[in-house]
Design an enzyme around this catalytic site. Structure first.
Site, short mmCIF file in Angstrom:
data_model
loop_
_atom_site.label_atom_id
_atom_site.label_comp_id
_atom_site.label_asym_id
_atom_site.label_seq_id
_atom_site.Cartn_x
_atom_site.Cartn_y
_atom_site.Cartn_z
N THR A 167 0.85 -1.20 0.00
CA THR A 167 0.00 0.00 0.00
C THR A 167 0.88 1.25 0.00
O THR A 167 2.00 1.21 0.49
CB THR A 167 -0.87 -0.05 1.29
N ARG A 195 -14.11 -7.18 -0.51
CA ARG A 195 -13.43 -6.90 0.78
C ARG A 195 -12.86 -5.47 0.76
O ARG A 195 -12.23 -5.05 -0.20
CB ARG A 195 -12.30 -7.91 0.98
N VAL A 196 -13.13 -4.74 1.81
CA VAL A 196 -12.51 -3.42 1.96
C VAL A 196 -11.72 -3.45 3.26
O VAL A 196 -12.23 -3.88 4.30
CB VAL A 196 -13.58 -2.30 2.02
N ASP A 198 -8.60 -1.44 5.82
CA ASP A 198 -8.51 -0.20 6.60
C ASP A 198 -8.25 1.03 5.74
O ASP A 198 -8.64 2.15 6.09
CB ASP A 198 -7.34 -0.31 7.59
N THR A 218 -0.33 1.36 7.08
CA THR A 218 -0.25 0.22 6.17
C THR A 218 -0.03 -1.04 6.99
O THR A 218 0.50 -0.97 8.10
CB THR A 218 0.89 0.41 5.15
N GLY A 219 -0.45 -2.16 6.44
CA GLY A 219 -0.29 -3.42 7.17
C GLY A 219 -1.56 -4.23 7.10
O GLY A 219 -2.39 -4.04 6.20
N1 ASP Z 1 -3.79 -2.17 4.79
C1 ASP Z 1 -3.98 -2.71 3.47
C2 ASP Z 1 -5.23 -3.53 3.46
O1 ASP Z 1 -5.45 -4.28 4.39
C3 ASP Z 1 -2.84 -3.51 3.00
C4 ASP Z 1 -1.49 -2.84 3.14
O2 ASP Z 1 -1.36 -1.88 3.83
O3 ASP Z 1 -0.55 -3.27 2.49
O4 ASP Z 1 -5.97 -3.45 2.51
#
Ligand code: ASP
Length: 298
Positions: A167, A195-196, A198, A218-219
């Site tokens: 992300t 799916r959505v 964060d 992110t995560g």
């Molecule tokens: N947070 C993002 C999600 O769960 C993924 C990411 O940050 O890489 O959609």
């Protein structure tokens, strides 16, 4: 006021072979955003310019080259938030928008609502001069191959490891003290259609408040949502004696403790001091140091 800019390209187990590409991508994003800010431009223009660079770079999971969902489709989410008004523009479940951040901005500036999804969001895009693309144009060959590998084993979680995230996000403060934060993502590899995570949710993937600071997270989205990570980090900036790195670390620790997940975030406090933290093996990020040099790291 001195301008300030920080960007990220995701917190995850970035493999050695992707490190240089991630750093180069963050540098290009800083160049794009910093060019706007040093010309006295608007933080919103800077943030949009930086995020577009990251969305267009297939090494990151946003825009072109996003991870594919279970159906083999790209499905993007994005948000941008104004620290002065606390208004956000957020979009989710996009299949036909090359640069979701453009649409998030259009929602922020031209829509009575703060979040639009899927077909309604794409209709709003078309009505506001954002050309829709063929969904296939967003699929990179690397992601198609990864998806095929996953599908050979019923999308078993082990295939997603080392290929889960990326992300992108940015926070900018301009010479007039305008503070904006933004996040853009293709979400997680082989997610269920619809799916959505964060990322496009105000307070979770992004938050900006001129009284505290701006944050992009992110995560693991399902954990980040539990602790409303971006707003939590912004609140940790509220005490007068707060420190940007410590605020970021405290939020990431809470993500581990209460959310039982890993991730990272970047932030600028209200004066433009950068901070970041991550609990994943690596995070791609970059910021402009006080002497105007670009610092990038993975
Ligand atoms: N947070 C993002 C999600 O769960 C993924 C990411 O940050 O890489 O959609």
């Amino acid at each position: 006021m001195s301008p300030s800019l920080i960007v990220h390209g995701g917190a995850w187990d970035i493999p050695d072979e992707a490190v240089e590409a991630c750093k180069a991508g963050c540098r290009c994003a800083l160049e794009a955003g910093w060019g706007v800010l040093t010309r006295g431009g608007h933080a919103l223009d800077a943030i949009e310019a930086a995020i577009i660079v990251l969305e267009d770079d297939p090494v990151f999971d946003a825009g072109y080259g996003s991870h594919l969902n279970l159906d083999g489709q790209v499905e993007c989410d994005a948000i941008v938030m104004d620290g002065a008004t606390l208004r956000a523009g957020s979009v989710a479940g996009l299949h036909r928008v090359k640069n979701p951040i453009r649409l998030a901005r259009a929602v922020l500036e031209k829509c009575p609502h703060m979040m639009l999804i899927s077909e309604g969001a794409e209709r709003f895009a078309a009505q506001h001069g954002i050309t829709l693309c063929d969904p296939q144009e967003l699929i990179s060959s690397a992601e198609r191959e990864a998806w095929l590998r996953c599908s050979k084993d019923s999308h078993a979680a082990k295939h997603h490891r080392g290929h889960e995230q990326g992300t992108v996000g940015a926070v900018a403060l301009d010479v007039r003290g305008r503070l904006f934060a933004a996040t853009s993502t293709g979400g997680t590899c082989c997610k269920l259609p619809g799916r959505v995570g964060d990322s496009p949710l105000i307070g979770c993937g992004c938050y900006a408040d001129a009284e505290t600071g701006g944050v992009s997270s992110t995560g693991y989205g399902e954990a980040i949502m539990k602790v409303v990570l971006a707003k939590t980090a912004a609140d940790f900036l509220r005490p007068a004696a707060s420190n940007p790195d410590r605020a970021a670390q405290a939020a990431v620790q809470l993500l581990a403790k209460r959310g039982k997940g890993t991730g990272g975030l970047i932030l600028l406090d209200k004066r433009g001091n950068p901070g970041f933290a991550f609990s994943t093996p690596r995070m791609a990020y970059g910021y402009v140091a006080p002497d105007s040099t670009f610092v990038t790291a993975v």
